[in-house]
Motif scaffolding. Sequence first.
Motif, PDB file in Angstrom:
ATOM      1  N   GLY A  16      38.737 -29.902  58.824  1.00  0.00           N
ATOM      2  CA  GLY A  16      39.728 -29.220  57.719  1.00  0.00           C
ATOM      3  C   GLY A  16      41.084 -29.377  58.294  1.00  0.00           C
ATOM      4  N   HIS A  17      41.484 -29.712  59.338  1.00  0.00           N
ATOM      5  CA  HIS A  17      43.040 -29.405  59.695  1.00  0.00           C
ATOM      6  C   HIS A  17      43.482 -30.533  59.184  1.00  0.00           C
ATOM      7  N   GLU A  18      42.947 -31.674  58.802  1.00  0.00           N
ATOM      8  CA  GLU A  18      43.654 -32.975  58.358  1.00  0.00           C
ATOM      9  C   GLU A  18      43.981 -32.686  56.931  1.00  0.00           C
TER      10      GLU A  18
ATOM     11  N   THR B  51      37.017 -29.446  50.970  1.00  0.00           N
ATOM     12  CA  THR B  51      35.671 -28.973  50.781  1.00  0.00           C
ATOM     13  C   THR B  51      35.738 -27.367  51.410  1.00  0.00           C
ATOM     14  N   ILE B  52      36.300 -27.194  52.729  1.00  0.00           N
ATOM     15  CA  ILE B  52      36.367 -25.921  53.463  1.00  0.00           C
ATOM     16  C   ILE B  52      37.217 -24.788  52.590  1.00  0.00           C
ATOM     17  N   THR B  53      38.253 -25.112  52.053  1.00  0.00           N
ATOM     18  CA  THR B  53      39.049 -24.265  51.406  1.00  0.00           C
ATOM     19  C   THR B  53      38.981 -23.810  49.990  1.00  0.00           C
ATOM     20  N   GLN B  54      38.206 -24.970  49.151  1.00  0.00           N
ATOM     21  CA  GLN B  54      37.825 -24.650  48.043  1.00  0.00           C
ATOM     22  C   GLN B  54      36.495 -24.836  47.535  1.00  0.00           C
ATOM     23  N   ARG B  55      35.888 -25.893  47.989  1.00  0.00           N
ATOM     24  CA  ARG B  55      34.546 -25.963  47.392  1.00  0.00           C
ATOM     25  C   ARG B  55      33.450 -25.166  47.900  1.00  0.00           C
TER      26      ARG B  55
ATOM     27  N   LEU C 219      31.283 -30.780  59.837  1.00  0.00           N
ATOM     28  CA  LEU C 219      29.720 -30.702  59.825  1.00  0.00           C
ATOM     29  C   LEU C 219      29.335 -29.508  60.494  1.00  0.00           C
ATOM     30  N   LEU C 220      29.875 -29.006  61.567  1.00  0.00           N
ATOM     31  CA  LEU C 220      29.588 -27.948  62.284  1.00  0.00           C
ATOM     32  C   LEU C 220      29.838 -26.683  61.549  1.00  0.00           C
ATOM     33  N   VAL C 221      30.875 -26.456  60.797  1.00  0.00           N
ATOM     34  CA  VAL C 221      31.173 -25.109  60.028  1.00  0.00           C
ATOM     35  C   VAL C 221      30.373 -25.238  58.529  1.00  0.00           C
ATOM     36  N   GLU C 222      30.370 -26.269  58.253  1.00  0.00           N
ATOM     37  CA  GLU C 222      29.328 -26.330  56.900  1.00  0.00           C
ATOM     38  C   GLU C 222      28.175 -25.747  57.185  1.00  0.00           C
ATOM     39  N   CYS C 223      27.455 -26.563  58.312  1.00  0.00           N
ATOM     40  CA  CYS C 223      25.901 -26.198  58.437  1.00  0.00           C
ATOM     41  C   CYS C 223      26.075 -24.544  59.133  1.00  0.00           C
TER      42      CYS C 223
END
Length: 535
Positions: free
Chosen positions: A83-85, A93-97, A187-191
């Motif tokens: 997400g840092h990209e 995905t990480i900041t909104q979805r 992938l790691l943080v979503e899981c």
Amino acid sequence: MHLQLTRSLRSSYPHARALREKYCKVHRSAQMSSASIITSALVASDSSATATVQRPGHAQATSVLQPLNPGSVPWPPHLPLAGHEAGSFAEATITQRLPSIIASMVKDIQQMQLGAELAPQVSAAVSDIEAMRQEMLRGGEPADLAVPPGASPHLAASVASTNQALAAWRGRLAPGTAPTWLNLPWLLVECYMYVRIAVALHGKPGLSDLRPDPFSSQKRAAFLKSRGGISSMAAEVEGLVQRHAPGASEEEVRGALYQVVQYSLWGNKTDLSLLVDASKIDPAAFAKAQEQEAAGQPFVIVDEFEGVWRLLREHMRRAAGGKQAGTRRVDIILDNAGLELYSDMCLADVLLQYGLADEVVFHGKPMPWFVSDTLASDFDETLRWCTEEAEGLDTPASWAPVQRLAQRWQSYLSSGKWRYTHHAFWCTPAPLAWMSALCPDLHGELRNNSMLMVFKGDLNYRKLTHDCRWPYDTPFGESIQGFGPAPFVSLRTLKADVVAGLKPGQGQALFKVDPDWLVNGKFGMIQAHVPASSA
């Protein structure tokens, strides 16, 4: 002709036994559930462990997971998606979805009728989940998870494995880089998020045995909106089977197989983890993809069906000649419930009816995962819903083929031609290249018994390719980093910006066609790994 579609609880909570029937729907149909074989796994953080799990109406099984040894598994040779990209799909995905998914899910949890006695536990679970959401929004660091008292073996397994992956990736970050939600691999943080939801929801007294699915109402809504597509698909598949006669040419068999592979591929367009809200499902999306493909538009950007066909044809010829050794088994590693699961069942039906396989094993998830991923309850409920009368359809008679197919599919479960299983490995952040190290029992079982594995959807693809930025023309065989207990095919519509196996220049050309081709689900891939020695 191609399918055209519009697309025992603890004594302190005695009342919860009845609620378990309502929210853990696996056991509603004894006929269906007795045929579902559920496999669970246990992992310890400092040693391997074995657990034997028995659930009412399901067969007993034993599994093993090994602890992660970072020096014994392959790591991605390219930057993992993170997400840092700035401006990336991972960042959005990480900041909104993901925060939106949590907010929608919390509303559904609060509307569950679990009774006054469980209200404090529900409130505590919601507070834990909301704290994670706030942590995500402020760019915090995901902390190690604790295995809650009374956790199921698969939840204990997922927690331990996730903690080990977190520790390993923290150690791989550049010095001075904080292990935040945005800096760790997507992938790691979503899981991790879905494991943490399970800890919050399934780790509370009373709730730990109920194990409610916080996404069940969204799955049900999605199924209802997809009934038109399901009835059309059922009619087509019923026609395929009725037209099949002994002695049919191999070309006829090939055509039928390719048709249902397409159904299974485009069924993957229905993914609630992207929609956030089931009310936004487009029932016509499946049909649009089919019609565009039929019109010659290049929406399947990699099509390696022929390798899969050659493998199945060779085994079919051996079986016809009495030279086939062992059972011809196909393993389908499932993705979404609803329309996609139904399309996968249609694929499994044709494999059996056309003599291409003797047995199909469906691999689902042991706990709620990525919103719409298939659980045992989803599998059984889908068959139950299909046998019921469909209220509200414009043409109720069109549901009859759905009912007839469901009756046949129940007979497959009763006879053992179909089996359902799940394993904690599927609910970890581990890429598939780690399976042989972390889960040698599952890897060995697939190696020894599977003729073909079918990996459904984007998450499975991300795990196949270690979710990193491979150059688009990297050979697919290189991107899977040695994974391959058996030949396999991946069927996905692209909803994450990781891809390998394209032709030189193909990626750049696709950006000119559609700048969002990697993530909008409009493009599909039939990508196979079938070594020459497989047949």
